[in-house]
Design a protein around this motif. Structure first.
Motif, PDB file in Angstrom:
ATOM      1  N   ALA A 174       3.768  13.041   5.500  1.00 53.36           N
ATOM      2  CA  ALA A 174       3.109  12.503   6.204  1.00 53.36           C
ATOM      3  C   ALA A 174       1.552  12.648   6.090  1.00 53.36           C
ATOM      4  N   GLY A 175       1.219  13.792   5.498  1.00 57.77           N
ATOM      5  CA  GLY A 175      -0.336  14.045   5.355  1.00 57.77           C
ATOM      6  C   GLY A 175      -0.476  13.262   4.090  1.00 57.77           C
ATOM      7  N   VAL A 176       0.299  13.103   2.869  1.00 54.33           N
ATOM      8  CA  VAL A 176      -0.235  12.432   1.962  1.00 54.33           C
ATOM      9  C   VAL A 176      -0.177  10.979   2.289  1.00 54.33           C
ATOM     10  N   PHE A 177       0.852  10.446   3.221  1.00 53.36           N
ATOM     11  CA  PHE A 177       0.588   9.163   3.295  1.00 53.36           C
ATOM     12  C   PHE A 177      -0.437   8.512   4.208  1.00 53.36           C
ATOM     13  N   LEU A 178      -0.906   9.477   5.041  1.00 50.60           N
ATOM     14  CA  LEU A 178      -2.138   8.994   5.914  1.00 50.60           C
ATOM     15  C   LEU A 178      -3.311   9.271   4.914  1.00 50.60           C
ATOM     16  N   CYS A 179      -3.693  10.097   4.069  1.00 51.79           N
ATOM     17  CA  CYS A 179      -4.710  10.325   3.221  1.00 51.79           C
ATOM     18  C   CYS A 179      -4.749   9.209   2.115  1.00 51.79           C
ATOM     19  N   THR A 180      -3.374   8.919   1.587  1.00 49.32           N
ATOM     20  CA  THR A 180      -3.408   7.878   0.671  1.00 49.32           C
ATOM     21  C   THR A 180      -3.833   6.554   1.247  1.00 49.32           C
ATOM     22  N   ARG A 181      -3.197   6.311   2.209  1.00 52.04           N
ATOM     23  CA  ARG A 181      -3.484   4.905   3.058  1.00 52.04           C
ATOM     24  C   ARG A 181      -5.007   4.907   3.242  1.00 52.04           C
ATOM     25  N   ALA A 182      -5.618   5.936   3.841  1.00 48.74           N
ATOM     26  CA  ALA A 182      -6.964   5.651   4.039  1.00 48.74           C
ATOM     27  C   ALA A 182      -8.018   5.248   2.974  1.00 48.74           C
ATOM     28  N   VAL A 183      -7.502   5.827   1.764  1.00 44.00           N
ATOM     29  CA  VAL A 183      -8.410   5.655   0.498  1.00 44.00           C
ATOM     30  C   VAL A 183      -8.023   4.577  -0.382  1.00 44.00           C
ATOM     31  N   LEU A 184      -6.799   3.852  -0.297  1.00 44.08           N
ATOM     32  CA  LEU A 184      -6.341   2.749  -0.776  1.00 44.08           C
ATOM     33  C   LEU A 184      -6.963   1.486  -0.816  1.00 44.08           C
ATOM     34  N   PRO A 185      -7.371   0.888   0.499  1.00 41.97           N
ATOM     35  CA  PRO A 185      -8.020  -0.363   0.331  1.00 41.97           C
ATOM     36  C   PRO A 185      -9.506  -0.198  -0.330  1.00 41.97           C
ATOM     37  N   GLY A 186      -9.872   0.995  -0.311  1.00 40.45           N
ATOM     38  CA  GLY A 186     -11.323   0.864  -0.854  1.00 40.45           C
ATOM     39  C   GLY A 186     -11.209   0.844  -2.420  1.00 40.45           C
ATOM     40  N   MET A 187      -9.962   1.440  -2.827  1.00 39.47           N
ATOM     41  CA  MET A 187      -9.847   1.733  -4.277  1.00 39.47           C
ATOM     42  C   MET A 187      -9.533   0.198  -4.923  1.00 39.47           C
ATOM     43  N   ALA A 188      -8.639  -0.272  -3.936  1.00 36.73           N
ATOM     44  CA  ALA A 188      -8.183  -1.571  -4.345  1.00 36.73           C
ATOM     45  C   ALA A 188      -9.275  -2.842  -4.561  1.00 36.73           C
ATOM     46  N   ARG A 231     -12.421  -2.012  -4.968  1.00 37.59           N
ATOM     47  CA  ARG A 231     -13.284  -1.790  -6.336  1.00 37.59           C
ATOM     48  C   ARG A 231     -12.548  -1.834  -7.435  1.00 37.59           C
ATOM     49  N   ASP A 232     -11.291  -1.959  -7.432  1.00 42.60           N
ATOM     50  CA  ASP A 232     -10.170  -2.034  -8.522  1.00 42.60           C
ATOM     51  C   ASP A 232     -10.433  -0.854  -9.352  1.00 42.60           C
ATOM     52  N   ALA A 259       0.350  -1.451  -9.485  1.00 47.90           N
ATOM     53  CA  ALA A 259       0.626  -1.686 -10.839  1.00 47.90           C
ATOM     54  C   ALA A 259      -0.073  -2.940 -11.368  1.00 47.90           C
ATOM     55  N   GLY A 260      -0.816  -2.827 -12.513  1.00 49.71           N
ATOM     56  CA  GLY A 260      -1.659  -3.811 -13.185  1.00 49.71           C
ATOM     57  C   GLY A 260      -3.043  -3.982 -12.546  1.00 49.71           C
ATOM     58  N   THR A 261      -3.531  -2.870 -11.664  1.00 52.64           N
ATOM     59  CA  THR A 261      -4.622  -3.084 -11.267  1.00 52.64           C
ATOM     60  C   THR A 261      -5.529  -1.715 -11.848  1.00 52.64           C
ATOM     61  N   GLY A 262      -6.751  -1.414 -11.338  1.00 55.80           N
ATOM     62  CA  GLY A 262      -7.457  -0.220 -11.854  1.00 55.80           C
ATOM     63  C   GLY A 262      -6.997   0.838 -11.216  1.00 55.80           C
ATOM     64  N   VAL A 263      -6.186   0.896 -10.288  1.00 54.81           N
ATOM     65  CA  VAL A 263      -5.793   2.170  -9.650  1.00 54.81           C
ATOM     66  C   VAL A 263      -4.513   2.699 -10.020  1.00 54.81           C
ATOM     67  N   VAL A 307     -14.084   6.841  -2.172  1.00 54.25           N
ATOM     68  CA  VAL A 307     -13.456   7.726  -2.898  1.00 54.25           C
ATOM     69  C   VAL A 307     -12.968   7.320  -4.071  1.00 54.25           C
ATOM     70  N   ASP A 308     -13.453   8.018  -5.236  1.00 51.46           N
ATOM     71  CA  ASP A 308     -12.709   7.530  -6.516  1.00 51.46           C
ATOM     72  C   ASP A 308     -11.594   8.415  -7.040  1.00 51.46           C
ATOM     73  N   VAL A 309     -11.317   9.607  -6.551  1.00 50.96           N
ATOM     74  CA  VAL A 309     -10.065  10.436  -7.096  1.00 50.96           C
ATOM     75  C   VAL A 309      -9.839  10.958  -5.482  1.00 50.96           C
ATOM     76  N   LEU A 310      -8.453  10.906  -5.334  1.00 59.60           N
ATOM     77  CA  LEU A 310      -7.925  11.642  -4.274  1.00 59.60           C
ATOM     78  C   LEU A 310      -6.704  12.350  -4.826  1.00 59.60           C
ATOM     79  N   VAL A 311      -7.003  13.710  -4.378  1.00 59.02           N
ATOM     80  CA  VAL A 311      -5.949  14.845  -4.765  1.00 59.02           C
ATOM     81  C   VAL A 311      -5.226  15.117  -3.577  1.00 59.02           C
ATOM     82  N   ASN A 312      -4.029  14.858  -3.183  1.00 57.03           N
ATOM     83  CA  ASN A 312      -3.338  15.118  -2.280  1.00 57.03           C
ATOM     84  C   ASN A 312      -2.619  16.700  -2.360  1.00 57.03           C
ATOM     85  N   ASN A 313      -3.255  17.859  -1.947  1.00 55.10           N
ATOM     86  CA  ASN A 313      -2.766  19.046  -2.319  1.00 55.10           C
ATOM     87  C   ASN A 313      -2.371  19.672  -1.194  1.00 55.10           C
TER      88      ASN A 313
END
Length: 224
Positions: A85-99, A101-102, A143-147, A53-59
């Protein structure tokens, strides 16, 4: 072409956000409640597995109103589960991959209720404050990364959810519900879903890499 996931993306604000990204040439996965229960940890994990995922929109979000004394624990939990909690779960799911790929953008659709309180909205306000707080915490981590992680905080938007609020006002008071909500905003009107979509697209832009941990308020100047 970026892969954009929009939760709560099949109607209202989410549909407008999905359409804006599609028009920009991105590949969009817009999921509704029937497609993904954002409060279900295993379902969220399975949904995002193997997805870059390149962009996650928690809506995805829900709302109900009642005086605090009449707010049930079930109402409290349901709004906290979906809106926080929904924002937390979805963000947690995509963050490692984003990190890894920077690169990545996380934008959460919160509310002015995430920055200020109003009567009869204790559960909703608490859940949106939690979503904003989570956004700031994630932003500090990346902070300081490409995410980046940011939030948009609109006032009342012209959606089915707001239409239900309008209906309740008219049922209880006999007044024009939309006019009553419009008077609460410096804009003197409801916000259009396309205006929220513009703000989300702005924060998700490749050029927005220096914007992190921010809450962009969309209410015409009422909440600073």
């Amino acid at each position: 072409m970026r892969l954009v996931v929009v939760t709560g993306g099949t109607r209202g604000i989410g549909a407008a956000i999905a359409a804006r990204f599609r028009d920009a040439g991105d590949k969009v996965v817009a999921v509704g409640r029937a497609d993904l229960d954002v409060t279900d940890e295993s379902a969220v994990t399975a949904f995002f597995a193997g997805m870059a995922v390149d962009v996650l929109v928690n809506n995805a979000g829900i709302a109900s109103s009642a005086p605090l004394a009449k707010t049930t624990l079930a109402d409290w939990r349901s709004q906290m589960d979906t809106n926080a909690a929904g924002v937390f779960l979805c963000t947690r799911a995509v963050l490692p991959g984003m990190a890894e790929r920077d690169s990545g953008r996380i934008v959460t659709v919160a509310s002015v209720a995430g920055l200020a309180g109003s009567k009869y909205t204790s559960a909703y306000t608490a859940s949106k404050h939690a979503a904003v707080g989570l956004t700031k915490a994630v932003a500090a981590e990346v902070a300081g990364t490409g995410v980046t992680a940011n939030a948009v905080c609109p006032g009342f938007v012209r959606t089915d959810m707001t239409a239900e609020t309008v209906r309740r006002i008219e049922e209880r008071t006999g007044r024009d519900g939309e006019a009553a909500l419009a008077k609460m905003s410096p804009l003197g009107r409801l916000i259009e879903p396309s205006e929220v979509a513009f703000a989300v697209g702005f924060l998700a832009a490749p050029e927005a890499g220096a914007i992190n941990g921010q809450t962009l308020v969309l209410d015409g100047g009422g909440v600073s």
